[in-house]
Design an enzyme around this catalytic site. Sequence first.
Site, short mmCIF file in Angstrom:
data_model
loop_
_atom_site.label_atom_id
_atom_site.label_comp_id
_atom_site.label_asym_id
_atom_site.label_seq_id
_atom_site.Cartn_x
_atom_site.Cartn_y
_atom_site.Cartn_z
N HIS A 1 0.83 -1.20 0.00
CA HIS A 1 0.00 0.00 0.00
C HIS A 1 0.87 1.25 0.00
O HIS A 1 1.80 1.38 0.79
CB HIS A 1 -0.92 -0.01 1.22
CG HIS A 1 -1.90 1.10 1.23
ND1 HIS A 1 -2.29 1.72 2.39
CD2 HIS A 1 -2.58 1.72 0.23
CE1 HIS A 1 -3.16 2.67 2.09
NE2 HIS A 1 -3.34 2.69 0.79
N ASP B 1 8.05 7.19 -20.83
CA ASP B 1 8.34 7.18 -22.27
C ASP B 1 9.84 7.02 -22.49
O ASP B 1 10.61 6.87 -21.54
CB ASP B 1 7.78 8.44 -22.94
CG ASP B 1 8.33 9.74 -22.37
OD1 ASP B 1 9.47 9.75 -21.85
OD2 ASP B 1 7.63 10.76 -22.45
N HIS C 1 6.38 18.75 -14.84
CA HIS C 1 7.20 17.64 -15.36
C HIS C 1 8.50 17.52 -14.57
O HIS C 1 8.94 16.41 -14.25
CB HIS C 1 7.48 17.85 -16.85
CG HIS C 1 8.23 16.73 -17.48
ND1 HIS C 1 7.76 15.44 -17.51
CD2 HIS C 1 9.42 16.70 -18.12
CE1 HIS C 1 8.63 14.66 -18.14
NE2 HIS C 1 9.65 15.41 -18.52
N TYR D 1 5.47 13.77 -22.69
CA TYR D 1 4.87 13.70 -21.35
C TYR D 1 4.06 12.43 -21.12
O TYR D 1 3.11 12.42 -20.34
CB TYR D 1 4.04 14.96 -21.06
CG TYR D 1 4.85 16.21 -21.22
CD1 TYR D 1 5.82 16.55 -20.29
CD2 TYR D 1 4.68 17.04 -22.32
CE1 TYR D 1 6.59 17.69 -20.45
CE2 TYR D 1 5.44 18.18 -22.50
CZ TYR D 1 6.39 18.50 -21.55
OH TYR D 1 7.16 19.63 -21.71
N SER D 2 4.44 11.35 -21.76
CA SER D 2 3.76 10.06 -21.57
C SER D 2 4.42 9.32 -20.41
O SER D 2 5.10 8.30 -20.59
CB SER D 2 3.81 9.24 -22.86
OG SER D 2 3.04 9.86 -23.86
#
EC number: 5.4.99.62
Length: 132
Positions: A20, A28, A99, A121-122
């Site tokens: 947890h 990417d 980012h 930004y993947s």
Amino acid sequence: MKKTGILNSHLAKLADDLGHTDQVCIGDLGLPVPNGIPKIDLSLTSGVPSFQEVLDIYLENILVEKVILAEEIKEANPDQLSRLLAKLDNSVSIEYVSHDHLKQMTQDVKAVIRTGENTPYSNIILQSGVII
């Protein structure tokens, strides 16, 4: 031999070991991985496997309570964001950070899974939930 679920032994072990609030990052091609953080590099060529393919497998196999995304994805990659959000359960909390901050946060993840994704930004940090 395992025939269902996550077949990649490194990915399966990572999923099995999550507790947890533990976090894992799916990134990417360009996401830097901090020193000391395990990198599971799945990239075969540009675009393969895709961010979405890897995300799908992980979402099928772990309980996610929260995701963290770069704020920049909203404008730079709205199609990716739309597809990603459509996959999340309504109970999943979504946090947007810069980012640069997301890259800093990868210093605390259990591992970074590198995909072949070649769109901006993947990257996502998945925070594990609890089934009880």
